[in-house]
Scaffold this active site. Structure first.
Site, PDB file in Angstrom:
ATOM      1  N   TRP A 107      -0.261 -42.604  27.371  1.00 27.09           N
ATOM      2  CA  TRP A 107      -0.621 -41.190  27.503  1.00 27.09           C
ATOM      3  C   TRP A 107      -0.434 -40.424  26.207  1.00 27.09           C
ATOM      4  O   TRP A 107      -1.273 -39.591  25.848  1.00 27.09           O
ATOM      5  CB  TRP A 107       0.124 -40.529  28.660  1.00 27.09           C
ATOM      6  CG  TRP A 107      -0.398 -41.008  29.980  1.00 27.09           C
ATOM      7  CD1 TRP A 107       0.293 -41.711  30.930  1.00 27.09           C
ATOM      8  CD2 TRP A 107      -1.734 -40.878  30.497  1.00 27.09           C
ATOM      9  NE1 TRP A 107      -0.529 -42.013  31.991  1.00 27.09           N
ATOM     10  CE2 TRP A 107      -1.770 -41.520  31.754  1.00 27.09           C
ATOM     11  CE3 TRP A 107      -2.911 -40.285  30.013  1.00 27.09           C
ATOM     12  CZ2 TRP A 107      -2.932 -41.583  32.544  1.00 27.09           C
ATOM     13  CZ3 TRP A 107      -4.068 -40.344  30.800  1.00 27.09           C
ATOM     14  CH2 TRP A 107      -4.068 -40.984  32.036  1.00 27.09           C
ATOM     15  N   ASP A 177       4.261 -33.383  27.709  1.00 28.02           N
ATOM     16  CA  ASP A 177       3.472 -33.801  28.872  1.00 28.02           C
ATOM     17  C   ASP A 177       4.454 -34.372  29.889  1.00 28.02           C
ATOM     18  O   ASP A 177       4.963 -35.476  29.725  1.00 28.02           O
ATOM     19  CB  ASP A 177       2.449 -34.857  28.434  1.00 28.02           C
ATOM     20  CG  ASP A 177       1.611 -35.391  29.596  1.00 28.02           C
ATOM     21  OD1 ASP A 177       1.891 -35.027  30.758  1.00 28.02           O
ATOM     22  OD2 ASP A 177       0.676 -36.174  29.324  1.00 28.02           O
ATOM     23  N   LYS A 201       1.038 -36.362  40.470  1.00 30.46           N
ATOM     24  CA  LYS A 201       2.084 -37.384  40.444  1.00 30.46           C
ATOM     25  C   LYS A 201       3.274 -36.926  41.290  1.00 30.46           C
ATOM     26  O   LYS A 201       3.664 -37.586  42.229  1.00 30.46           O
ATOM     27  CB  LYS A 201       2.541 -37.672  39.014  1.00 30.46           C
ATOM     28  CG  LYS A 201       1.421 -37.907  37.990  1.00 30.46           C
ATOM     29  CD  LYS A 201       0.577 -39.115  38.261  1.00 30.46           C
ATOM     30  CE  LYS A 201      -0.668 -39.279  37.407  1.00 30.46           C
ATOM     31  NZ  LYS A 201      -0.615 -39.082  35.989  1.00 30.46           N
TER      32      LYS A 201
END
Ligand code: PLP
Length: 365
Positions: A107, A177, A201
């Site tokens: 990511w 993030d 999530k």
């Protein structure tokens, strides 16, 4: 009695059953309004009350200081990788600005690629050479002198790494993030310039992106930044500049209420520590399975693991499904298995997984 199903999906991920039951009960007629939340004007008083409670509860849960805005946006965490530079690089001179990154996995890698469209990118540290099994030591980060900001991915969902510290980066805004571990642990929001997270999530349905941003970082968008992505326009309009993802906000709000009923984030953190310890202790105790991440960097939310004999992978997954343990397949870039154990996963889910893993190991040893 039916066997309970435990869902280890990395995302979109499981939600607390109580939240789903409440949503089901309110689905066609929210609080006697005669309307589903899906059918309401986002500017009507009913939805306004839902949005305000969700923002207030999130502020309480994360103890967000009053000089930070909470924005409900769209586009996912991936869009935010572009939205952030478009809102932040204009603050500094000279141009083009530099953005510092710590590269710790899939990511942060995607974030680097995206930001490079808007600024110079400096990878201040990377664990790519260690196959992303560790987070580079803070002392070794080569930060630039005048970076617009420093971006980290504080939980790498795919690689299974998590920062168990908040890096000290001086006056440079720290951008994190937190898509896959927000609300799983206590954080000091004041140490960050921007925190962002896709909801799917650990919060709620896909479609909602949470942005928590310090007020002085708002109002610097580049001229070409789309209005709907300009934090100032979004903030000035209380996340209602255009139609927000109303149903996703409603479900996220129910999750926030559920978290408050559990006792808040500190209580969830203790549960998450216990859940992760149970799983990793077992992985470390057997030769049949393994996790390769450095112990001090292991994620409490996403645990990749491998069978020593990878030819048994399909049998492992088929047997797991029969035992009610679903979505355990690892990400295609990493392979093996991955157990995502977010807030809504009860410890009974880990116990059921370990019982199955032990049985499978005994049978195939
Ligand atoms: C899932 C995930 C993303 C991507 O989120 P989208 O909502 O699909 O854009 C980004 N970062 C992290 C850490 C993630 O876990």
């Amino acid at each position: 009695m039916t066997t309970p199903i435990y869902n280890f999906s990395p995302g979109p991920a499981l939600l607390p059953p109580e939240v789903l039951q409440q949503a089901a009960a309110e689905m066609v007629n929210w609080h006697g309004s005669g309307m589903s939340v899906m059918e309401m004007s986002h500017r009507g008083k009913e939805f306004m009350s839902i949005l305000e409670s969700a923002q207030r509860d999130l502020r309480t849960l994360l103890n967000v200081p009053s000089n930070y805005k909470i924005l409900f946006m769209q586009g996912g965490a991936l869009a935010e990788n572009a939205i952030i530079p478009m809102n932040l690089v204009g603050r500094v001179s000279p141009q083009p600005a530099t953005i510092d990154f710590i590269h710790t996995g899939a990511w942060s890698g995607k974030s680097i690629k995206e930001a490079a469209k808007y600024a110079k990118v400096n990878v201040a540290a990377s664990s790519e050479g260690q196959k992303f099994q560790t987070i580079p030591d803070r002392a070794l980060w080569q930060l630039s002198k005048d970076a617009a900001y420093l971006h980290i991915c504080s939980n790498e969902t795919i690689d299974g790494l998590e920062y168990h510290f908040t890096p000290d980066v001086g006056d440079v805004p720290l951008v994190a993030d937190m898509s896959s571990h927000i609300l799983s642990r206590v954080i000091d929001v004041s140490r960050y310039g921007v925190i962002f997270a896709g909801a799917q999530k650990n919060i709620g349905p896909a479609g909602l992106t949470i942005v928590i941003v310090r007020e002085d970082l708002i109002g610097h968008a580049l001229p070409y930044c789309p209005s709907a992505f300009d934090w100032k326009i979004v903030a000035d309009n209380d996340s209602m500049y255009n139609t927000p993802p109303t149903y996703a906000i409603y479900i996220a709000g129910l999750v926030f209420q559920w978290l408050l009923r559990q006792g808040g984030v500190a209580v969830m953190e203790q549960k998450n520590i216990a859940k992760a310890a149970l799983l990793y202790d077992y992985l470390d105790s057997t030769n049949f399975y393994r996790n390769d991440v450095a112990k001090d960097c292991r994620s409490r939310m996403n645990a990749p693991f491998f069978l020593r004999d990878e030819s048994l992978n399909d049998a492992f997954l088929a047997g797991a499904k029969e035992a009610g343990l679903v979505q355990l397949k690892g990400h295609k870039s990493v392979g093996g298995m991955r157990a995502s154990i977010y807030n809504a996963m009860p410890i009974e889910g880990i116990e059921a997984l370990l019982a199955y893993m032990r049985k499978f190991a005994d049978k195939n040893a």
